[in-house]
Design a protein around this motif. Structure first.
Motif, PDB file in Angstrom:
ATOM      1  N   GLU A  46       0.826  -1.201   0.000  1.00 35.60           N
ATOM      2  CA  GLU A  46       0.000   0.000   0.000  1.00 35.60           C
ATOM      3  C   GLU A  46       0.867   1.261   0.000  1.00 35.60           C
ATOM      4  O   GLU A  46       0.562   2.242  -0.657  1.00 35.60           O
ATOM      5  N   ILE A  47       1.951   1.215   0.761  1.00 35.47           N
ATOM      6  CA  ILE A  47       2.805   2.396   0.877  1.00 35.47           C
ATOM      7  C   ILE A  47       3.545   2.701  -0.421  1.00 35.47           C
ATOM      8  O   ILE A  47       3.583   3.836  -0.870  1.00 35.47           O
ATOM      9  N   ILE A  48       4.117   1.665  -1.026  1.00 34.52           N
ATOM     10  CA  ILE A  48       4.926   1.978  -2.215  1.00 34.52           C
ATOM     11  C   ILE A  48       4.118   1.946  -3.514  1.00 34.52           C
ATOM     12  O   ILE A  48       4.633   2.262  -4.586  1.00 34.52           O
ATOM     13  N   GLN A  49       2.856   1.577  -3.383  1.00 35.20           N
ATOM     14  CA  GLN A  49       1.949   1.613  -4.541  1.00 35.20           C
ATOM     15  C   GLN A  49       2.521   0.829  -5.719  1.00 35.20           C
ATOM     16  O   GLN A  49       2.939  -0.293  -5.515  1.00 35.20           O
ATOM     17  N   HIS A  50       2.542   1.452  -6.881  1.00 38.10           N
ATOM     18  CA  HIS A  50       2.987   0.696  -8.060  1.00 38.10           C
ATOM     19  C   HIS A  50       4.428   0.977  -8.425  1.00 38.10           C
ATOM     20  O   HIS A  50       4.871   0.680  -9.525  1.00 38.10           O
ATOM     21  N   LYS A  51       5.145   1.562  -7.490  1.00 41.46           N
ATOM     22  CA  LYS A  51       6.560   1.865  -7.765  1.00 41.46           C
ATOM     23  C   LYS A  51       7.299   0.545  -8.019  1.00 41.46           C
ATOM     24  O   LYS A  51       7.112  -0.429  -7.280  1.00 41.46           O
ATOM     25  N   PRO A  52       8.129   0.490  -9.078  1.00 40.20           N
ATOM     26  CA  PRO A  52       8.900  -0.740  -9.296  1.00 40.20           C
ATOM     27  C   PRO A  52       9.722  -1.094  -8.050  1.00 40.20           C
ATOM     28  O   PRO A  52      10.167  -0.200  -7.330  1.00 40.20           O
ATOM     29  N   ARG A  53       9.876  -2.372  -7.836  1.00 40.89           N
ATOM     30  CA  ARG A  53      10.567  -2.768  -6.603  1.00 40.89           C
ATOM     31  C   ARG A  53      11.461  -3.976  -6.804  1.00 40.89           C
ATOM     32  O   ARG A  53      11.177  -4.849  -7.617  1.00 40.89           O
ATOM     33  N   LEU A  54      12.532  -3.982  -6.031  1.00 39.42           N
ATOM     34  CA  LEU A  54      13.440  -5.121  -5.999  1.00 39.42           C
ATOM     35  C   LEU A  54      13.501  -5.568  -4.548  1.00 39.42           C
ATOM     36  O   LEU A  54      13.704  -4.757  -3.649  1.00 39.42           O
ATOM     37  N   VAL A  55      13.292  -6.867  -4.317  1.00 43.49           N
ATOM     38  CA  VAL A  55      13.352  -7.380  -2.944  1.00 43.49           C
ATOM     39  C   VAL A  55      14.730  -7.997  -2.716  1.00 43.49           C
ATOM     40  O   VAL A  55      15.216  -8.777  -3.539  1.00 43.49           O
ATOM     41  N   GLN A  95      24.528  -7.799  -8.257  1.00 42.55           N
ATOM     42  CA  GLN A  95      23.258  -8.096  -8.936  1.00 42.55           C
ATOM     43  C   GLN A  95      22.236  -6.978  -8.763  1.00 42.55           C
ATOM     44  O   GLN A  95      21.257  -6.905  -9.501  1.00 42.55           O
ATOM     45  N   ILE A  96      22.431  -6.127  -7.755  1.00 43.80           N
ATOM     46  CA  ILE A  96      21.422  -5.106  -7.460  1.00 43.80           C
ATOM     47  C   ILE A  96      21.248  -4.143  -8.637  1.00 43.80           C
ATOM     48  O   ILE A  96      20.138  -3.900  -9.085  1.00 43.80           O
ATOM     49  N   THR A  97      22.375  -3.637  -9.141  1.00 42.07           N
ATOM     50  CA  THR A  97      22.292  -2.698 -10.261  1.00 42.07           C
ATOM     51  C   THR A  97      21.749  -3.402 -11.502  1.00 42.07           C
ATOM     52  O   THR A  97      20.867  -2.873 -12.186  1.00 42.07           O
ATOM     53  N   ALA A  98      22.261  -4.600 -11.749  1.00 39.88           N
ATOM     54  CA  ALA A  98      21.839  -5.331 -12.947  1.00 39.88           C
ATOM     55  C   ALA A  98      20.332  -5.607 -12.906  1.00 39.88           C
ATOM     56  O   ALA A  98      19.616  -5.355 -13.885  1.00 39.88           O
ATOM     57  N   ALA A  99      19.860  -6.075 -11.771  1.00 39.61           N
ATOM     58  CA  ALA A  99      18.431  -6.398 -11.659  1.00 39.61           C
ATOM     59  C   ALA A  99      17.579  -5.133 -11.762  1.00 39.61           C
ATOM     60  O   ALA A  99      16.518  -5.135 -12.391  1.00 39.61           O
ATOM     61  N   GLU A 102      17.144  -4.236 -15.298  1.00 40.39           N
ATOM     62  CA  GLU A 102      16.162  -5.093 -15.985  1.00 40.39           C
ATOM     63  C   GLU A 102      14.738  -4.672 -15.631  1.00 40.39           C
ATOM     64  O   GLU A 102      13.873  -4.577 -16.495  1.00 40.39           O
ATOM     65  N   ILE A 103      14.527  -4.417 -14.342  1.00 36.23           N
ATOM     66  CA  ILE A 103      13.176  -4.049 -13.890  1.00 36.23           C
ATOM     67  C   ILE A 103      12.722  -2.741 -14.552  1.00 36.23           C
ATOM     68  O   ILE A 103      11.562  -2.581 -14.906  1.00 36.23           O
ATOM     69  N   LEU A 104      13.676  -1.837 -14.730  1.00 41.16           N
ATOM     70  CA  LEU A 104      13.311  -0.509 -15.242  1.00 41.16           C
ATOM     71  C   LEU A 104      13.514  -0.346 -16.751  1.00 41.16           C
ATOM     72  O   LEU A 104      13.338   0.733 -17.290  1.00 41.16           O
ATOM     73  N   LYS A 105      13.883  -1.457 -17.394  1.00 39.93           N
ATOM     74  CA  LYS A 105      14.251  -1.365 -18.804  1.00 39.93           C
ATOM     75  C   LYS A 105      13.174  -0.660 -19.641  1.00 39.93           C
ATOM     76  O   LYS A 105      13.477   0.288 -20.368  1.00 39.93           O
ATOM     77  N   GLU A 106      11.946  -1.124 -19.489  1.00 38.16           N
ATOM     78  CA  GLU A 106      10.867  -0.546 -20.297  1.00 38.16           C
ATOM     79  C   GLU A 106      10.744   0.958 -20.107  1.00 38.16           C
ATOM     80  O   GLU A 106      10.669   1.712 -21.061  1.00 38.16           O
ATOM     81  N   LYS A 107      10.749   1.354 -18.821  1.00 39.58           N
ATOM     82  CA  LYS A 107      10.605   2.786 -18.507  1.00 39.58           C
ATOM     83  C   LYS A 107      11.740   3.595 -19.147  1.00 39.58           C
ATOM     84  O   LYS A 107      11.513   4.622 -19.779  1.00 39.58           O
ATOM     85  N   PHE A 108      12.962   3.108 -18.980  1.00 39.60           N
ATOM     86  CA  PHE A 108      14.101   3.839 -19.506  1.00 39.60           C
ATOM     87  C   PHE A 108      14.126   3.823 -21.037  1.00 39.60           C
ATOM     88  O   PHE A 108      14.534   4.801 -21.657  1.00 39.60           O
ATOM     89  N   ASP A 109      13.668   2.711 -21.617  1.00 41.80           N
ATOM     90  CA  ASP A 109      13.588   2.654 -23.083  1.00 41.80           C
ATOM     91  C   ASP A 109      12.588   3.684 -23.600  1.00 41.80           C
ATOM     92  O   ASP A 109      12.812   4.332 -24.612  1.00 41.80           O
ATOM     93  N   ARG A 110      11.478   3.808 -22.863  1.00 43.00           N
ATOM     94  CA  ARG A 110      10.446   4.780 -23.257  1.00 43.00           C
ATOM     95  C   ARG A 110      11.002   6.202 -23.220  1.00 43.00           C
ATOM     96  O   ARG A 110      10.801   6.994 -24.124  1.00 43.00           O
ATOM     97  N   LEU A 111      11.746   6.471 -22.125  1.00 44.14           N
ATOM     98  CA  LEU A 111      12.341   7.805 -21.975  1.00 44.14           C
ATOM     99  C   LEU A 111      13.317   8.087 -23.116  1.00 44.14           C
ATOM    100  O   LEU A 111      13.346   9.175 -23.688  1.00 44.14           O
ATOM    101  N   LYS A 112      14.102   7.066 -23.437  1.00 47.70           N
ATOM    102  CA  LYS A 112      15.096   7.200 -24.490  1.00 47.70           C
ATOM    103  C   LYS A 112      14.416   7.505 -25.822  1.00 47.70           C
ATOM    104  O   LYS A 112      14.854   8.375 -26.581  1.00 47.70           O
ATOM    105  N   ALA A 113      13.307   6.779 -26.048  1.00 57.24           N
ATOM    106  CA  ALA A 113      12.558   6.977 -27.291  1.00 57.24           C
ATOM    107  C   ALA A 113      12.028   8.411 -27.388  1.00 57.24           C
ATOM    108  O   ALA A 113      11.869   8.953 -28.484  1.00 57.24           O
TER     109      ALA A 113
END
Ligand code: G4P
Length: 286
Positions: A46-55, A95-99, A102-113
């Motif tokens: 509930e707190i982080i809503q739909h923010k992408p997350r890595l556990v 692995q933290i940066t790499a993962a 990957e999680i944010l790939k779509e968002k960053f690709d969109r920004l790049k576009a």
């Protein structure tokens, strides 16, 4: 340190995380690999809503490897990426940066576009007290960042820490409360040392620990306490351990306080090897 959470603290903690959400691309949720359910904040989704997350399943060095693998699969089934790490030794951190990428790939690709220049990923660590947030931040920063007290609301100027070229991390983690109203969760937090000066009765905690070992790791219990069979009666077990270890009081009688203290200390300090106190197949409430 026993942290008392009052409704005001909880509201403030929540507000602080909510405010910082706007600043970051991803939330790094730190949990304890030994108690992945009990070491989560009950309102995290509930707190982080739909923010992408890595556990991050931290303290993986102290957890049962088999269980950790199962937890990673369990999170994956729910569409959440999880990684096992040992923040203290700095294992698994690459692995933290790499993962995150990957999680944010779509968002960053969109920004790049859209022609937005590539920038570092911005992240914030959140978790309950003692889960290893400061240890991880210091590891990632490769220097000592002053620890903010485990009381929400202790503010200091916020800074970004560079983690390589590709990530920036807020230097103050979001500190959230555990599911302390649940007694079993409280026992798990206490037996793993997340809550040290427990308000729980030490005898209860030792009994809980012994019962857990008897059910899940009977061989280790028998070996450590040189038991040929597991006694039915917990009093008998206390007596046996007390005599074996010389935890005696006046008149040569077994001192149950000493036994309880010894049992809890040995479980916390890995004398029974790596232990996981909750497994995904137990169907713990989500
Ligand atoms: P916090 O900021 O989330 O409150 O937690 P913090 O980093 O202070 O870590 C809590 C304790 O957990 C620390 O022990 C730390 O060394 C330990 N810890 C953190 N990550 C790991 C890990 O991956 N593996 C292991 N084994 N331990 C870890 P401490 O300060 O030494 O506390 P204590 O010695 O007083 O218990």
């Amino acid at each position: 340190m026993t942290i008392q959470w009052f409704p005001g603290h909880m509201a403030k903690a929540r507000r602080e995380v909510t405010e910082k959400l706007k600043l970051v691309d991803i939330i790094i949720e730190l949990i304890d690999a030994r108690i992945p359910y009990s070491s989560r904040n009950p309102m995290i989704d509930e707190i982080i809503q739909h923010k992408p997350r890595l556990v991050l399943l931290n303290k993986a060095d102290m957890a049962d490897r088999e269980a950790t693998k199962k937890w990673i699969r369990h999170f994956a089934d729910k569409g959440v990426r999880a990684i096992a790490i040992n923040a203290q030794a700095g294992e698994g951190l690459k692995q933290i940066t790499a993962a995150s990428h990957e999680i944010l790939k779509e968002k960053f690709d969109r920004l790049k576009a859209k022609g937005v220049k590539p920038r570092a990923i911005r992240a914030m660590i959140v978790g309950i007290p003692n889960v290893g947030k400061s240890t991880l931040i210091n590891r990632l920063a490769k220097r000592n960042i002053a620890k903010t007290g485990n009381t929400p609301g202790v503010t200091k100027a916020q800074q970004w820490i560079k983690v390589g070229k590709e990530m920036e991390l807020l230097d103050t983690p979001g500190i959230l409360w555990p599911k302390f109203e649940d007694q079993v969760v409280g026992k798990k937090l206490a037996i793993t040392g997340a809550i040290k000066d427990t308000l729980l009765n030490l005898h209860d905690l030792a009994l809980y620990g012994l019962k857990f070992l008897e059910e899940k790791y009977p061989d280790r219990l028998q070996e450590r306490f040189k038991l040929t069979a597991l006694p039915e009666d917990p009093v008998e077990l206390f007596e046996h351990i007390g005599r074996l270890r010389g935890a005696l009081g006046g008149g040569g009688l077994v001192d149950y306080d000493k036994v309880a203290e010894l049992v809890v200390r040995e479980i916390r300090s890995e004398k029974f090897g790596p232990l996981t106190f909750e497994w995904p197949e137990e169907g713990l409430a989500e």
